[in-house]
Design a protein around this motif. Structure first.
Motif, PDB file in Angstrom:
ATOM      1  N   PHE B   9       0.845  -1.193   0.000  1.00 51.31           N
ATOM      2  CA  PHE B   9       0.000   0.000   0.000  1.00 51.31           C
ATOM      3  C   PHE B   9       0.878   1.240   0.000  1.00 51.31           C
ATOM      4  O   PHE B   9       1.711   1.409   0.902  1.00 51.31           O
ATOM      5  CB  PHE B   9      -0.889   0.032   1.245  1.00 51.31           C
ATOM      6  CG  PHE B   9      -1.902  -1.071   1.317  1.00 51.31           C
ATOM      7  CD1 PHE B   9      -3.189  -0.886   0.822  1.00 51.31           C
ATOM      8  CD2 PHE B   9      -1.576  -2.297   1.869  1.00 51.31           C
ATOM      9  CE1 PHE B   9      -4.142  -1.899   0.888  1.00 51.31           C
ATOM     10  CE2 PHE B   9      -2.521  -3.320   1.937  1.00 51.31           C
ATOM     11  CZ  PHE B   9      -3.807  -3.126   1.444  1.00 51.31           C
ATOM     12  N   ASN B  52      -1.409  -1.291  -4.220  1.00 54.23           N
ATOM     13  CA  ASN B  52      -2.611  -0.526  -3.906  1.00 54.23           C
ATOM     14  C   ASN B  52      -2.342   0.921  -3.527  1.00 54.23           C
ATOM     15  O   ASN B  52      -1.347   1.227  -2.865  1.00 54.23           O
ATOM     16  CB  ASN B  52      -3.319  -1.184  -2.720  1.00 54.23           C
ATOM     17  CG  ASN B  52      -4.694  -1.682  -3.106  1.00 54.23           C
ATOM     18  OD1 ASN B  52      -4.856  -2.894  -3.261  1.00 54.23           O
ATOM     19  ND2 ASN B  52      -5.649  -0.781  -3.281  1.00 54.23           N
ATOM     20  N   LYS B  53      -3.280   1.762  -3.901  1.00 56.67           N
ATOM     21  CA  LYS B  53      -3.328   3.127  -3.374  1.00 56.67           C
ATOM     22  C   LYS B  53      -3.890   3.088  -1.966  1.00 56.67           C
ATOM     23  O   LYS B  53      -4.778   2.290  -1.669  1.00 56.67           O
ATOM     24  CB  LYS B  53      -4.301   3.984  -4.183  1.00 56.67           C
ATOM     25  CG  LYS B  53      -3.938   4.144  -5.612  1.00 56.67           C
ATOM     26  CD  LYS B  53      -4.973   5.049  -6.291  1.00 56.67           C
ATOM     27  CE  LYS B  53      -4.725   5.048  -7.792  1.00 56.67           C
ATOM     28  NZ  LYS B  53      -5.613   5.960  -8.514  1.00 56.67           N
ATOM     29  N   ALA B  54      -3.417   3.994  -1.118  1.00 53.72           N
ATOM     30  CA  ALA B  54      -4.013   4.139   0.214  1.00 53.72           C
ATOM     31  C   ALA B  54      -4.091   5.608   0.571  1.00 53.72           C
ATOM     32  O   ALA B  54      -3.370   6.445   0.024  1.00 53.72           O
ATOM     33  CB  ALA B  54      -3.206   3.386   1.258  1.00 53.72           C
ATOM     34  N   GLY B  55      -4.985   5.905   1.512  1.00 51.21           N
ATOM     35  CA  GLY B  55      -5.017   7.227   2.110  1.00 51.21           C
ATOM     36  C   GLY B  55      -3.871   7.346   3.102  1.00 51.21           C
ATOM     37  O   GLY B  55      -2.978   6.497   3.148  1.00 51.21           O
ATOM     38  N   CYS B  56      -3.923   8.376   3.921  1.00 53.54           N
ATOM     39  CA  CYS B  56      -2.826   8.657   4.861  1.00 53.54           C
ATOM     40  C   CYS B  56      -2.555   7.468   5.777  1.00 53.54           C
ATOM     41  O   CYS B  56      -3.453   6.985   6.468  1.00 53.54           O
ATOM     42  CB  CYS B  56      -3.188   9.880   5.708  1.00 53.54           C
ATOM     43  SG  CYS B  56      -1.881  10.299   6.893  1.00 53.54           S
ATOM     44  N   LEU B  57      -1.308   7.017   5.796  1.00 54.16           N
ATOM     45  CA  LEU B  57      -0.914   5.889   6.651  1.00 54.16           C
ATOM     46  C   LEU B  57      -0.416   6.379   8.014  1.00 54.16           C
ATOM     47  O   LEU B  57      -0.067   5.597   8.883  1.00 54.16           O
ATOM     48  CB  LEU B  57       0.156   5.051   5.948  1.00 54.16           C
ATOM     49  CG  LEU B  57      -0.292   4.370   4.643  1.00 54.16           C
ATOM     50  CD1 LEU B  57       0.911   3.761   3.916  1.00 54.16           C
ATOM     51  CD2 LEU B  57      -1.330   3.285   4.901  1.00 54.16           C
ATOM     52  N   ASP B  58      -0.374   7.692   8.167  1.00 51.33           N
ATOM     53  CA  ASP B  58      -0.083   8.353   9.444  1.00 51.33           C
ATOM     54  C   ASP B  58       1.347   8.122   9.958  1.00 51.33           C
ATOM     55  O   ASP B  58       1.575   8.078  11.169  1.00 51.33           O
ATOM     56  CB  ASP B  58      -1.115   7.915  10.499  1.00 51.33           C
ATOM     57  CG  ASP B  58      -1.466   9.060  11.457  1.00 51.33           C
ATOM     58  OD1 ASP B  58      -1.365  10.232  11.039  1.00 51.33           O
ATOM     59  OD2 ASP B  58      -1.833   8.790  12.615  1.00 51.33           O
ATOM     60  N   VAL B  67       3.729   0.331   2.811  1.00 53.55           N
ATOM     61  CA  VAL B  67       3.814  -0.801   3.746  1.00 53.55           C
ATOM     62  C   VAL B  67       3.469  -2.087   3.007  1.00 53.55           C
ATOM     63  O   VAL B  67       2.568  -2.104   2.165  1.00 53.55           O
ATOM     64  CB  VAL B  67       2.895  -0.582   4.975  1.00 53.55           C
ATOM     65  CG1 VAL B  67       1.433  -0.368   4.593  1.00 53.55           C
ATOM     66  CG2 VAL B  67       3.006  -1.729   5.977  1.00 53.55           C
TER      67      VAL B  67
END
Lengths: 108, 108
Positions: B9, B52-58, B67
């Motif tokens: 991601f 994959n695309k993901a939003g904020c992983l923080d 990750v």
């Protein structure tokens, strides 16, 4: 241990051409609800749980879907009650919610 | 085994207010490159690799980040050469690329 004990990704993919997609099946609402429940339960943060948006997870035929890592457990859901059960049983206590599992071979 | 043997991601989060974010550090280009390399190597698909695309992983302080699950291995990267190394060594052969690891306690 991984940075997050459990990391759940919701497919929020929106297809522009009218094809079935998680976004058309309540994914954003489920994501928002999950995020808010996890926060309210004090489960959010490093060493605990992270709730994430994701693009297409490519298991559209089972959509809407979400996947929990590191276990690699895939869920489908219908409503907020299902999300509550995933939060309470899996994200909080590590139990798999059998009734919401995506069947093993369902893909796009 | 999980549906995907390895699921990577990429945080593609774009912050609107000028704060540092992965999107401002080449994340989209890295994601596109990774996706294309994985496809070209024949690694893409169920039982294999998903990019994959993901939003904020923080974990913004280490950004740009990605990750890999189920291992829960976190990477940062600078350019396409780094992505090539993650694809070849980790996604293809399961070796951790030590030099690109995010330090354990770096968070937001």
């Amino acid at each position: 241990m991984s940075y997050y004990q459990r990391h759940i990704f919701f497919c929020l993919n929106q297809r522009p051409n009218g094809e079935a997609c998680c976004a058309d099946r309540g994914a954003q609402r489920a994501f928002d609800h999950c995020k808010s429940r996890v926060k309210a339960e004090g489960l959010a943060g490093p060493g605990k749980v992270r709730v994430n948006k994701a693009g297409c997870l490519d298991r559209c035929a089972a959509g809407p879907v979400a996947v929990v890592y590191p276990e690699g457990v895939w869920y489908t859901y219908v409503d907020e009650h299902d999300i509550d059960e995933i939060v309470e049983r899996h994200l909080k206590h590590g139990e798999v919610v059998e009734r919401l599992l995506v069947p093993p071979h369902v893909g796009r």
